[in-house]
Design a protein around this motif. Structure first.
Motif, PDB file in Angstrom:
ATOM      1  N   GLY A 188       0.814  -1.211   0.000  1.00 51.36           N
ATOM      2  CA  GLY A 188       0.000   0.000   0.000  1.00 51.36           C
ATOM      3  C   GLY A 188       0.845   1.257   0.000  1.00 51.36           C
ATOM      4  O   GLY A 188       0.618   2.180  -0.799  1.00 51.36           O
ATOM      5  N   ALA A 189       1.834   1.304   0.890  1.00 49.33           N
ATOM      6  CA  ALA A 189       2.714   2.478   0.954  1.00 49.33           C
ATOM      7  C   ALA A 189       3.529   2.611  -0.329  1.00 49.33           C
ATOM      8  O   ALA A 189       3.693   3.711  -0.874  1.00 49.33           O
ATOM      9  CB  ALA A 189       3.639   2.361   2.167  1.00 49.33           C
ATOM     10  N   GLY A 190       4.027   1.494  -0.830  1.00 51.48           N
ATOM     11  CA  GLY A 190       4.827   1.527  -2.052  1.00 51.48           C
ATOM     12  C   GLY A 190       4.032   1.977  -3.258  1.00 51.48           C
ATOM     13  O   GLY A 190       4.554   2.677  -4.133  1.00 51.48           O
ATOM     14  N   SER A 191       2.779   1.580  -3.319  1.00 51.20           N
ATOM     15  CA  SER A 191       1.933   1.982  -4.445  1.00 51.20           C
ATOM     16  C   SER A 191       1.778   3.490  -4.498  1.00 51.20           C
ATOM     17  O   SER A 191       1.827   4.102  -5.573  1.00 51.20           O
ATOM     18  CB  SER A 191       0.560   1.307  -4.332  1.00 51.20           C
ATOM     19  N   LEU A 192       1.595   4.110  -3.330  1.00 50.13           N
ATOM     20  CA  LEU A 192       1.469   5.569  -3.283  1.00 50.13           C
ATOM     21  C   LEU A 192       2.752   6.257  -3.726  1.00 50.13           C
ATOM     22  O   LEU A 192       2.746   7.145  -4.575  1.00 50.13           O
ATOM     23  CB  LEU A 192       1.108   6.015  -1.865  1.00 50.13           C
ATOM     24  N   ILE A 193       3.869   5.835  -3.152  1.00 51.08           N
ATOM     25  CA  ILE A 193       5.139   6.495  -3.443  1.00 51.08           C
ATOM     26  C   ILE A 193       5.578   6.225  -4.878  1.00 51.08           C
ATOM     27  O   ILE A 193       5.984   7.149  -5.601  1.00 51.08           O
ATOM     28  CB  ILE A 193       6.228   6.037  -2.455  1.00 51.08           C
ATOM     29  N   TYR A 194       5.496   4.977  -5.295  1.00 46.50           N
ATOM     30  CA  TYR A 194       5.922   4.663  -6.657  1.00 46.50           C
ATOM     31  C   TYR A 194       4.963   5.254  -7.687  1.00 46.50           C
ATOM     32  O   TYR A 194       5.366   5.607  -8.797  1.00 46.50           O
ATOM     33  CB  TYR A 194       6.034   3.152  -6.844  1.00 46.50           C
ATOM     34  N   GLY A 195       3.683   5.363  -7.336  1.00 49.02           N
ATOM     35  CA  GLY A 195       2.740   6.030  -8.230  1.00 49.02           C
ATOM     36  C   GLY A 195       3.141   7.470  -8.459  1.00 49.02           C
ATOM     37  O   GLY A 195       3.111   7.981  -9.585  1.00 49.02           O
ATOM     38  N   PHE A 196       3.540   8.150  -7.374  1.00 56.73           N
ATOM     39  CA  PHE A 196       3.995   9.530  -7.490  1.00 56.73           C
ATOM     40  C   PHE A 196       5.292   9.608  -8.302  1.00 56.73           C
ATOM     41  O   PHE A 196       5.429  10.455  -9.195  1.00 56.73           O
ATOM     42  CB  PHE A 196       4.216  10.116  -6.100  1.00 56.73           C
ATOM     43  N   ILE A 197       6.257   8.730  -7.994  1.00 53.38           N
ATOM     44  CA  ILE A 197       7.534   8.730  -8.717  1.00 53.38           C
ATOM     45  C   ILE A 197       7.305   8.511 -10.210  1.00 53.38           C
ATOM     46  O   ILE A 197       7.886   9.191 -11.062  1.00 53.38           O
ATOM     47  CB  ILE A 197       8.470   7.639  -8.160  1.00 53.38           C
ATOM     48  N   ARG A 217      -4.663  -2.651  -0.292  1.00 55.66           N
ATOM     49  CA  ARG A 217      -3.860  -3.337   0.714  1.00 55.66           C
ATOM     50  C   ARG A 217      -4.546  -3.366   2.075  1.00 55.66           C
ATOM     51  O   ARG A 217      -4.161  -4.137   2.951  1.00 55.66           O
ATOM     52  CB  ARG A 217      -2.489  -2.678   0.833  1.00 55.66           C
ATOM     53  N   ILE A 218      -5.523  -2.483   2.266  1.00 53.31           N
ATOM     54  CA  ILE A 218      -6.310  -2.569   3.504  1.00 53.31           C
ATOM     55  C   ILE A 218      -7.000  -3.925   3.560  1.00 53.31           C
ATOM     56  O   ILE A 218      -7.029  -4.590   4.597  1.00 53.31           O
ATOM     57  CB  ILE A 218      -7.345  -1.429   3.571  1.00 53.31           C
ATOM     58  N   GLY A 219      -7.540  -4.330   2.403  1.00 57.52           N
ATOM     59  CA  GLY A 219      -8.151  -5.657   2.324  1.00 57.52           C
ATOM     60  C   GLY A 219      -7.140  -6.760   2.556  1.00 57.52           C
ATOM     61  O   GLY A 219      -7.416  -7.744   3.256  1.00 57.52           O
ATOM     62  N   PHE A 221       6.785  -2.904  -0.109  1.00 52.36           N
ATOM     63  CA  PHE A 221       6.927  -1.553  -0.654  1.00 52.36           C
ATOM     64  C   PHE A 221       7.404  -1.617  -2.098  1.00 52.36           C
ATOM     65  O   PHE A 221       6.852  -0.939  -2.982  1.00 52.36           O
ATOM     66  CB  PHE A 221       7.932  -0.778   0.201  1.00 52.36           C
ATOM     67  N   ALA A 222       8.425  -2.446  -2.348  1.00 47.92           N
ATOM     68  CA  ALA A 222       8.921  -2.606  -3.718  1.00 47.92           C
ATOM     69  C   ALA A 222       7.908  -3.331  -4.592  1.00 47.92           C
ATOM     70  O   ALA A 222       7.739  -3.004  -5.773  1.00 47.92           O
ATOM     71  CB  ALA A 222      10.240  -3.378  -3.693  1.00 47.92           C
ATOM     72  N   LEU A 223       7.218  -4.306  -4.015  1.00 44.87           N
ATOM     73  CA  LEU A 223       6.222  -5.060  -4.769  1.00 44.87           C
ATOM     74  C   LEU A 223       5.078  -4.157  -5.227  1.00 44.87           C
ATOM     75  O   LEU A 223       4.556  -4.317  -6.338  1.00 44.87           O
ATOM     76  CB  LEU A 223       5.674  -6.202  -3.910  1.00 44.87           C
ATOM     77  N   GLY A 224       4.702  -3.188  -4.380  1.00 45.40           N
ATOM     78  CA  GLY A 224       3.676  -2.234  -4.781  1.00 45.40           C
ATOM     79  C   GLY A 224       4.084  -1.481  -6.037  1.00 45.40           C
ATOM     80  O   GLY A 224       3.268  -1.254  -6.939  1.00 45.40           O
TER      81      GLY A 224
END
Length: 507
Positions: A106-115, A425-427, A157-160
């Motif tokens: 979940g965290a990685g998806s947000l950060i990598y989405g921004f990157i 990822r909450i799910g 995080f990387a997997l996201g």
């Protein structure tokens, strides 16, 4: 709105040629460590049987509380469960350890989405692929549970980033008419990893060695720096026209296509669908809630993603707890997913996008309800319906990726996907706790109810089958506002801002 016209990128490089196939092969190979981490929880944190050696207990099996357990090593020699004695009042730590991967995703998806939206698809893909291998391998050095949980979080995080950015890159490198096929091809990595993992785990039965074997060899992805290109769609969107022409020309040459008109195609795409104001060429998470249609989609799609991950992750972990040989059960469930990419492609080609997703949720919900009434002694039938539910959940999960990528425009596509993946990822975080409730029918009923609710939410989303990927927020708002109205192309085009005209035929 003219959503079903000709795709300029497809005209330039073809819908899917040899070069795109080569990039798909490289990404599929490099994704395997992440796919292993996604599925290996059944071997790292299994439901382990033990004999309690405490005084006065008389060697009772699975007795609680127990200070001196002797774990059964006939199937799995060492695991996180046995090394850190996650039994009795420590069972919740096992669930939390499983969930840390989902928190990281979940965290990685947000950060990598921004990157990815801000700095490019390529840098995000390369960083995520390398970190997948790195943190998976580092987890084998864990001597404390908190160290494993931290590595598990960083792996997630990387997997996201891998799940999100690799998918978007391949979608953007492909033509509009090939997207349904790409949906199935993108899942080859997961299916292959899911099939290969129980085979590796059968021969490597200590969890530390298993982590090393499934991650360390993939450090070779550092070579991808010279092999993976930037997304030409992203380059055009952020105003890097010259770089886009270079990338498209290189791909066209590799695919034996003409290159003379590529610059003209890029000029036309830029003129018709890209805002002239540079500040409007990069999106942010705030843009997901500024306009009415995008705001509605930004509320509904995360809920659908949450349902997908809760259902699929829960069923996947539940299969590892069924009676019988754990390696065979996982291998059979993985083998059952082999035709799933083909079925997904067929559904994408011949069914409406919403109908496909809703059907998958319905299959899952129905299979789980039947699961509740099967007698406990019918182990093969129980496994069969669990696998049917898993196939439905897998189909919904994969099709939702495609569905979401088509709903949102290029300028905020990765941000939207990142936000949805984070909510998803909450799910995934909740799933292990639902599985471990201890009352089977309650767990299954929760998963079934969530599947039915998710199907209802999908009715409120727009149909995206066979559309051109839109680039700007303005395009999306006008396209979906005029959907269903009797408007011609000229009228709709006049409704658009001057810097956001629709794609027209490039012939």
């Amino acid at each position: 709105m003219e959503l079903h016209g000709e795709d300029g990128i497809e005209k330039a490089i073809g819908r899917f040629g040899r070069y795109q196939a080569w990039i798909l092969f490289l990404i599929t190979l490099a994704r395997l460590p992440g796919e292993f981490q996604l599925s290996n929880v059944v071997f790292l944190l299994p439901k382990a049987d033990y004999t309690c050696l405490d005084d006065g207990v008389n060697n009772a099996t699975n007795y609680c509380p127990c200070q001196n357990p002797e774990f059964d090593t006939s199937t799995i020699v060492t695991s996180i469960t046995s090394d850190f004695q996650l039994i009795c009042n420590k069972k919740s730590w096992a669930s939390l350890s499983q969930s840390m991967l989902q928190v990281g995703v979940g965290a990685g998806s947000l950060i990598y989405g921004f990157i990815s939206d801000r700095y490019g698809r390529r840098v995000a893909v390369l960083l995520a692929l390398f970190c997948n291998a790195l943190f998976g391998a580092l987890s084998s050095l864990s001597t404390q549970l908190w160290m494993f949980m931290m590595c598990r979080f960083l792996s997630g995080f990387a997997l996201g980033g891998t799940m999100l950015c690799c998918f978007v890159m391949m979608i953007e490198l492909s033509g509009k008419s090939f997207r349904p096929y790409m949906m199935g091809l993108a899942e080859i990595a997961y299916v292959c990893g899911y099939i290969i993992l129980p085979i590796i785990a059968y021969f490597v039965r200590e969890w530390k060695q298993l982590q090393l074997v499934t991650c360390a060899p993939w450090f070779i992805v550092v070579l991808y720096y010279w092999l993976i290109p930037e997304s030409p769609r992203w380059l055009i969107t952020v105003g890097k026209k010259k770089e886009a022409v270079v990338v498209l020309t290189n791909i066209a040459k590799r695919n034996n296509r003409p290159v003379e008109n590529i610059e003209a195609i890029v000029d036309q795409i830029e003129a018709e669908s890209i805002p002239k104001d540079p500040q409007q060429r990069t999106g942010s998470y705030a843009d997901l809630f500024k306009t009415s249609k995008i705001r509605m989609y930004s509320i509904l799609t995360p809920l659908v993603w949450t349902s997908c991950t809760l259902i699929y992750t829960g069923i996947n972990q539940y299969i590892g707890r069924l009676q019988g040989n754990i390696y065979l059960n996982v291998l059979l469930s993985a083998a059952a997913l082999t035709p799933a990419p083909v079925l997904i492609v067929i559904a994408s080609l011949y069914l409406k996008r919403k109908i496909s997703v809703i059907t998958c949720f319905a299959i899952t919900g129905s299979a789980l309800l039947v699961f509740l009434i099967i007698p406990k002694n019918m182990e093969s039938t129980i496994l069969a319906f669990a696998i049917i539910g898993q196939i439905g959940g897998f189909g919904a999960f994969v099709l939702t990726y495609l569905f979401t990528s088509e709903i949102f425009p290029t300028i905020i596509r990765n941000s939207a996907m990142g936000m949805c993946s984070t909510f998803g990822r909450i799910g995934g975080f909740i799933a292990p706790f639902v599985v471990n409730i201890g009352i089977e029918w309650v767990s299954i009923l929760i998963f079934s109810s969530v599947a039915i609710c998710a199907a209802a939410l999908c009715w409120m989303l727009p149909e995206t089958n066979d559309i051109i990927l839109l680039n700007s927020i303005e395009q999306t708002e006008i396209a979906h506002s005029t959907k269903g109205k009797k408007t011609n192309k000229k009228t709709i085009s006049n409704e658009l801002p001057l810097d956001c005209k629709l794609p027209t035929s490039l012939n």
